[in-house]
Design a protein around this motif. Structure first.
Motif, PDB file in Angstrom:
ATOM      1  N   GLU A  42       0.821  -1.215   0.000  1.00 54.94           N
ATOM      2  CA  GLU A  42       0.000   0.000   0.000  1.00 54.94           C
ATOM      3  C   GLU A  42       0.854   1.264   0.000  1.00 54.94           C
ATOM      4  N   SER A  66      -4.343   0.574 -12.678  1.00 56.29           N
ATOM      5  CA  SER A  66      -4.028   0.978 -11.307  1.00 56.29           C
ATOM      6  C   SER A  66      -3.182  -0.090 -10.631  1.00 56.29           C
ATOM      7  N   LYS A  67      -2.754   0.192  -9.405  1.00 56.42           N
ATOM      8  CA  LYS A  67      -2.037  -0.816  -8.631  1.00 56.42           C
ATOM      9  C   LYS A  67      -2.947  -2.001  -8.327  1.00 56.42           C
ATOM     10  N   SER A  68      -4.227  -1.726  -8.144  1.00 54.83           N
ATOM     11  CA  SER A  68      -5.180  -2.800  -7.856  1.00 54.83           C
ATOM     12  C   SER A  68      -5.264  -3.773  -9.025  1.00 54.83           C
ATOM     13  N   GLU A  69      -5.304  -3.233 -10.223  1.00 53.57           N
ATOM     14  CA  GLU A  69      -5.364  -4.105 -11.395  1.00 53.57           C
ATOM     15  C   GLU A  69      -4.052  -4.867 -11.553  1.00 53.57           C
ATOM     16  N   GLN A  72      -4.366  -7.878  -9.433  1.00 58.18           N
ATOM     17  CA  GLN A  72      -5.250  -8.883 -10.018  1.00 58.18           C
ATOM     18  C   GLN A  72      -4.593  -9.585 -11.201  1.00 58.18           C
ATOM     19  N   ARG A 119      -2.413  -9.291   0.157  1.00 53.16           N
ATOM     20  CA  ARG A 119      -3.100  -8.144  -0.460  1.00 53.16           C
ATOM     21  C   ARG A 119      -3.984  -8.617  -1.600  1.00 53.16           C
ATOM     22  N   TYR A 120      -3.482  -9.585  -2.331  1.00 54.91           N
ATOM     23  CA  TYR A 120      -4.247 -10.130  -3.453  1.00 54.91           C
ATOM     24  C   TYR A 120      -5.551 -10.742  -2.961  1.00 54.91           C
ATOM     25  N   GLN A 123      -8.001  -8.169  -1.745  1.00 52.72           N
ATOM     26  CA  GLN A 123      -8.650  -7.492  -2.866  1.00 52.72           C
ATOM     27  C   GLN A 123      -9.729  -8.371  -3.478  1.00 52.72           C
ATOM     28  N   ASP A 126     -12.831  -7.878  -1.690  1.00 54.54           N
ATOM     29  CA  ASP A 126     -13.457  -6.595  -2.028  1.00 54.54           C
ATOM     30  C   ASP A 126     -14.067  -6.605  -3.420  1.00 54.54           C
ATOM     31  N   CYS A 127     -13.655  -7.577  -4.240  1.00 46.77           N
ATOM     32  CA  CYS A 127     -14.149  -7.664  -5.624  1.00 46.77           C
ATOM     33  C   CYS A 127     -14.617  -9.101  -5.871  1.00 46.77           C
TER      34      CYS A 127
END
Length: 206
Positions: A42, A66-69, A72, A119-120, A123, A126-127
């Motif tokens: 983060e 993004s960092k989120s993508e 993933q 973290r993965y 996430q 969250d998705c």
């Protein structure tokens, strides 16, 4: 220049671009992985990831929104890693291939580190619509192929076909990864999965 020559040049160019794109994505993931070993994912900026990977921020956003993508899509490289590991072992005994799959799976996760893997999974919670493991993924197909071949047409367990057993085993091994995360990577994931393999290989015995 003939139409055929133009088509060949275009095809070669597209192939090179695809290879370059794959190399860039792997470089980005490698940079994020190395930096996450030093501090929380983060707290790592996109700019830092780009500097570490030797690319521009524009190149980053060309591959990831993004960092989120990044988190993933980064795990899709697991399939590429598995393909590389299994290449040349297609004719090995299915039990040997299965052991290789588990070793590679553990190595991949341990190389990322428990913090990045956690973290993965966070996430993913969250998705919930995002699916990391589907029946068409290389890793699942490889696991299914090993079990199906090893059992020579019979059910690995009475009433449980190879595809069900493949799904069960993968859920178990993924659970081991989550336990490894909870324990903050304090034990060898590879050793743990190898111990479990010794137990589960009994399903291959007629």
């Amino acid at each position: 220049m003939s139409t055929l020559e133009v088509l060949i040049l275009s095809s070669n160019y597209q192939a090179r671009r695809k290879i370059q794109a794959g190399q860039t994505e792997r470089a980005i993931l490698a940079a994020a992985t190395e930096l996450s070993r030093e501090r929380s994912f983060e707290k790592i900026s996109v700019r830092e990831i780009c500097q570490h990977a030797g690319i521009t921020t524009g190149a980053f956003y060309h591959h990831f929104k993004s960092k989120s993508e990044l988190l993933q899509k980064g795990f899709t490289s697991l399939d590429l890693y598995m393909e590389d590991v299994l290449h040349g072992h297609e004719n090995d005994e299915p039990t040997q291939r299965l052991r290789l799959i588990l070793s590679a799976y553990a190595d991949f996760m341990e190389n990322l580190g428990f913090e990045l893997v956690s973290r993965y999974y966070s996430q993913r919670l969250d998705c919930p619509t995002f699916q990391s493991i589907t029946p068409n993924r290389f890793i699942f197909q490889s696991l299914f192929s090993c079990i199906q071949e090893a059992c020579s047409g019979r059910d690995p367990l009475p009433g449980y076909p190879p595809k069900w057993v493949s799904d069960f085993l993968f859920r178990h091994f993924r659970g081991v990864v989550i336990d490894w995360i909870i324990n903050r990577g304090t034990y060898s994931l590879s050793d743990k999965l190898q111990q479990d393999y010794v137990l589960f290989q009994k399903i291959f015995q007629p």
